[in-house]
Write a protein that holds these residues in place. Structure first.
Motif, mmCIF file in Angstrom:
data_model
loop_
_atom_site.group_PDB
_atom_site.id
_atom_site.type_symbol
_atom_site.label_atom_id
_atom_site.label_comp_id
_atom_site.label_asym_id
_atom_site.label_seq_id
_atom_site.Cartn_x
_atom_site.Cartn_y
_atom_site.Cartn_z
ATOM 1 N N PHE A 114 0.834 -1.207 0.000
ATOM 2 C CA PHE A 114 0.000 0.000 0.000
ATOM 3 C C PHE A 114 0.862 1.248 0.000
ATOM 4 C CE2 PHE A 114 -3.494 2.744 0.857
ATOM 5 C CZ PHE A 114 -3.025 3.686 1.757
ATOM 6 N N PHE A 115 1.870 1.290 0.902
ATOM 7 C CA PHE A 115 2.700 2.480 0.994
ATOM 8 C C PHE A 115 3.598 2.639 -0.219
ATOM 9 C CE2 PHE A 115 1.566 2.380 5.503
ATOM 10 C CZ PHE A 115 1.252 3.717 5.694
ATOM 11 N N CYS A 116 4.066 1.554 -0.783
ATOM 12 C CA CYS A 116 4.877 1.633 -1.998
ATOM 13 C C CYS A 116 4.044 2.174 -3.158
ATOM 14 C CB CYS A 116 5.439 0.262 -2.372
ATOM 15 S SG CYS A 116 6.782 -0.275 -1.298
ATOM 16 N N GLY A 117 2.804 1.683 -3.253
ATOM 17 C CA GLY A 117 1.916 2.166 -4.304
ATOM 18 C C GLY A 117 1.595 3.625 -4.107
ATOM 19 N N PHE A 118 1.376 4.031 -2.848
ATOM 20 C CA PHE A 118 1.067 5.422 -2.539
ATOM 21 C C PHE A 118 2.238 6.312 -2.914
ATOM 22 C CE2 PHE A 118 0.960 9.030 0.386
ATOM 23 C CZ PHE A 118 -0.339 9.476 0.217
ATOM 24 N N SER A 119 3.441 5.887 -2.590
ATOM 25 C CA SER A 119 4.631 6.672 -2.907
ATOM 26 C C SER A 119 4.839 6.769 -4.405
ATOM 27 C CB SER A 119 5.871 6.044 -2.253
ATOM 28 O OG SER A 119 5.717 6.021 -0.850
ATOM 29 N N SER A 120 4.605 5.652 -5.108
ATOM 30 C CA SER A 120 4.803 5.657 -6.560
ATOM 31 C C SER A 120 3.833 6.604 -7.237
ATOM 32 C CB SER A 120 4.605 4.247 -7.128
ATOM 33 O OG SER A 120 5.563 3.362 -6.593
ATOM 34 N N ALA A 121 2.585 6.608 -6.755
ATOM 35 C CA ALA A 121 1.583 7.488 -7.358
ATOM 36 C C ALA A 121 1.982 8.940 -7.200
ATOM 37 C CB ALA A 121 0.219 7.239 -6.712
ATOM 38 N N HIS A 122 2.500 9.279 -6.004
ATOM 39 C CA HIS A 122 2.912 10.653 -5.781
ATOM 40 C C HIS A 122 4.206 10.972 -6.515
ATOM 41 C CE1 HIS A 122 0.117 12.375 -2.763
ATOM 42 N NE2 HIS A 122 -0.242 11.108 -2.692
ATOM 43 N N ALA A 123 5.044 9.980 -6.697
ATOM 44 C CA ALA A 123 6.303 10.209 -7.398
ATOM 45 C C ALA A 123 6.058 10.540 -8.864
ATOM 46 C CB ALA A 123 7.194 8.980 -7.277
ATOM 47 N N GLU A 124 4.917 10.049 -9.409
ATOM 48 C CA GLU A 124 4.609 10.315 -10.801
ATOM 49 C C GLU A 124 4.180 11.756 -11.036
ATOM 50 O OE1 GLU A 124 1.656 7.541 -11.949
ATOM 51 O OE2 GLU A 124 2.989 5.808 -11.856
ATOM 52 N N GLU A 125 3.771 12.468 -9.994
ATOM 53 C CA GLU A 125 3.335 13.838 -10.149
ATOM 54 C C GLU A 125 4.512 14.746 -10.501
ATOM 55 O OE1 GLU A 125 1.162 15.399 -6.894
ATOM 56 O OE2 GLU A 125 -0.621 14.200 -7.305
ATOM 57 N N THR A 126 4.240 15.675 -11.385
ATOM 58 C CA THR A 126 5.241 16.679 -11.741
ATOM 59 C C THR A 126 5.054 17.867 -10.820
ATOM 60 O OG1 THR A 126 5.233 15.972 -14.047
ATOM 61 C CG2 THR A 126 6.109 18.164 -13.571
ATOM 62 N N LYS A 127 6.063 18.189 -10.051
ATOM 63 C CA LYS A 127 5.970 19.299 -9.115
ATOM 64 C C LYS A 127 6.136 20.612 -9.867
ATOM 65 C CE LYS A 127 5.425 16.695 -5.520
ATOM 66 N NZ LYS A 127 4.118 16.650 -4.846
ATOM 67 N N LEU A 128 5.138 21.453 -9.781
ATOM 68 C CA LEU A 128 5.142 22.740 -10.460
ATOM 69 C C LEU A 128 5.116 23.847 -9.416
ATOM 70 C CD1 LEU A 128 2.471 21.747 -13.092
ATOM 71 C CD2 LEU A 128 4.910 22.064 -13.562
ATOM 72 N N LYS A 129 6.000 24.822 -9.580
ATOM 73 C CA LYS A 129 6.161 25.848 -8.557
ATOM 74 C C LYS A 129 4.917 26.723 -8.401
ATOM 75 C CE LYS A 129 10.048 27.476 -10.255
ATOM 76 N NZ LYS A 129 11.291 28.269 -10.407
ATOM 77 N N ASP A 130 4.170 26.909 -9.478
ATOM 78 C CA ASP A 130 3.028 27.817 -9.400
ATOM 79 C C ASP A 130 1.676 27.095 -9.381
ATOM 80 O OD1 ASP A 130 3.217 26.919 -11.985
ATOM 81 O OD2 ASP A 130 3.013 28.882 -12.932
ATOM 82 N N VAL A 131 1.705 25.795 -9.116
ATOM 83 C CA VAL A 131 0.457 25.034 -8.950
ATOM 84 C C VAL A 131 0.492 24.387 -7.571
ATOM 85 C CG1 VAL A 131 -1.011 23.186 -9.822
ATOM 86 C CG2 VAL A 131 0.288 24.589 -11.434
ATOM 87 N N SER A 132 -0.192 25.007 -6.633
ATOM 88 C CA SER A 132 -0.161 24.529 -5.255
ATOM 89 C C SER A 132 -1.001 23.260 -5.092
ATOM 90 C CB SER A 132 -0.689 25.620 -4.313
ATOM 91 O OG SER A 132 -2.049 25.912 -4.616
ATOM 92 N N GLU A 133 -0.848 22.612 -3.953
ATOM 93 C CA GLU A 133 -1.590 21.384 -3.678
ATOM 94 C C GLU A 133 -3.095 21.620 -3.661
ATOM 95 O OE1 GLU A 133 -0.626 18.165 -3.281
ATOM 96 O OE2 GLU A 133 1.305 18.853 -4.014
ATOM 97 N N ASP A 134 -3.507 22.853 -3.315
ATOM 98 C CA ASP A 134 -4.938 23.142 -3.253
ATOM 99 C C ASP A 134 -5.425 23.968 -4.445
ATOM 100 O OD1 ASP A 134 -3.632 25.457 -2.579
ATOM 101 O OD2 ASP A 134 -4.828 25.896 -0.785
ATOM 102 N N HIS A 135 -4.628 24.036 -5.503
ATOM 103 C CA HIS A 135 -5.068 24.760 -6.698
ATOM 104 C C HIS A 135 -6.270 24.042 -7.299
ATOM 105 C CE1 HIS A 135 -5.119 26.349 -10.804
ATOM 106 N NE2 HIS A 135 -4.376 27.361 -10.363
ATOM 107 N N TRP A 136 -7.273 24.803 -7.719
ATOM 108 C CA TRP A 136 -8.539 24.205 -8.165
ATOM 109 C C TRP A 136 -8.361 23.291 -9.380
ATOM 110 C CZ3 TRP A 136 -10.443 24.960 -13.078
ATOM 111 C CH2 TRP A 136 -9.881 26.016 -13.822
ATOM 112 N N ALA A 137 -7.318 23.524 -10.198
ATOM 113 C CA ALA A 137 -7.137 22.716 -11.418
ATOM 114 C C ALA A 137 -5.950 21.760 -11.315
ATOM 115 C CB ALA A 137 -6.971 23.622 -12.628
ATOM 116 N N LYS A 138 -5.428 21.540 -10.115
ATOM 117 C CA LYS A 138 -4.219 20.730 -9.951
ATOM 118 C C LYS A 138 -4.376 19.333 -10.557
ATOM 119 C CE LYS A 138 -1.338 18.478 -6.462
ATOM 120 N NZ LYS A 138 -1.826 17.102 -6.731
#
Length: 208
Positions: free
Chosen positions: A16-40
Motif C-alpha cells: 500500500f505504501f509503496c503504491g502510494f509513494s509511486s503514485a505521488h512520485a509520478e506527479e510533476t511538481k510545479l512551482k506555481d500550482v499549489s496542492e490546493d489549486h482548483w485545477a491541480k
C-alpha cells in the motif's frame, strides 16, 4: 498460522505504501500550482497524458491566457485522431502548422490574424474557445448559440453560473480553464468531428 497472517498483513501494508509513494512520485511538481489549486488534478492529468508540459523554469502558468494555436494543439493531443499527422511536406518548420492545418480541414472556427510576426499566437476569449469546441462536436452554430448548446449538453460549465451571461464569453481563457474544458469534453465523447459548412440556428432546450 498467526505468523503467516502477520507476514501477509505486513506485505499488504508495504504494498500500500509503496503504491502510494509511486503514485505521488509520478506527479510533476510545479512551482506555481499549489496542492490546493482548483485545477491541480486536471493539470497533472494533462501532463501524465503528454497533452501539455510545464515551462523550463518548472512553472505551468495556469492563469496565463491560452493561445489559439496552443488550444487547438491541446484539443488534438487529447483525442489523438487517427487522421492527424505531425509530418507534412508543406510545413516550413512552424510547430503549430499540423494542428491548425487539421483544424482548417475539419472546418473548425479559426481566427487568422494578419500582419503578425512569425510565431504569434492570438489569445482566446472564452466564447471563441466555446465556438471551436462546438465545431469539434460536429455542429456549426454562431458563438452564442455554441455556448448555449455546450451548456445545455453538459460539455462545459459557466464561469459564474450555467447561463449565457454566467459563461462570461468575453473573458480571456486561461491555460487551466482550457484544460478543464477539454478534459470534460473528452469524458463525454471519444472522437473529434468535422463541422458542417453551413451555420444553423440552435434551438435551446431551455431559455437561459
Amino acid at each position: 498460522m498467526l505468523r503467516r497472517k502477520f507476514l501477509l498483513s505486513a506485505l499488504c501494508i508495504m504494498m500500500f505504501f509503496c503504491g502510494f509513494s509511486s503514485a505521488h512520485a509520478e506527479e510533476t511538481k510545479l512551482k506555481d500550482v499549489s496542492e490546493d489549486h482548483w485545477a491541480k488534478d486536471t493539470i497533472q492529468w494533462a501532463i501524465k497524458e503528454k497533452i501539455v508540459d510545464g515551462y523550463p523554469d518548472n512553472n505551468f502558468k495556469p492563469e496565463q491566457v491560452v493561445g489559439q494555436k496552443e488550444y487547438i494543439a491541446l484539443l488534438i493531443r487529447t483525442f489523438k485522431p487517427s487522421d492527424f499527422s505531425l509530418d507534412d511536406p508543406n510545413n516550413t518548420g512552424d510547430w503549430s502548422y499540423p494542428y491548425t492545418h487539421f483544424a482548417f480541414s475539419y472546418e473548425w472556427y479559426v481566427i487568422v490574424p494578419f500582419h503578425q510576426p512569425e510565431g504569434y499566437d492570438i489569445g482566446l476569449a472564452r466564447g471563441q474557445a466555446a465556438k471551436i469546441i462546438a465545431d469539434a462536436t460536429g455542429k456549426n452554430f454562431n458563438q452564442q448559440d455554441s455556448i448555449r448548446y455546450l451548456l445545455d449538453n453538459g460539455f462545459v460549465e459557466g464561469k459564474v453560473d450555467n447561463s449565457l451571461d454566467g459563461f462570461k464569453e468575453g473573458d480571456p481563457l486561461t491555460r487551466a480553464e482550457a484544460l478543464t474544458i477539454i478534459k470534460r469534453l473528452h469524458s463525454k465523447m471519444d472522437k473529434l468531428q468535422k463541422s458542417p459548412e453551413k451555420t444553423v440556428k440552435y434551438e435551446p432546450k431551455s431559455e437561459k
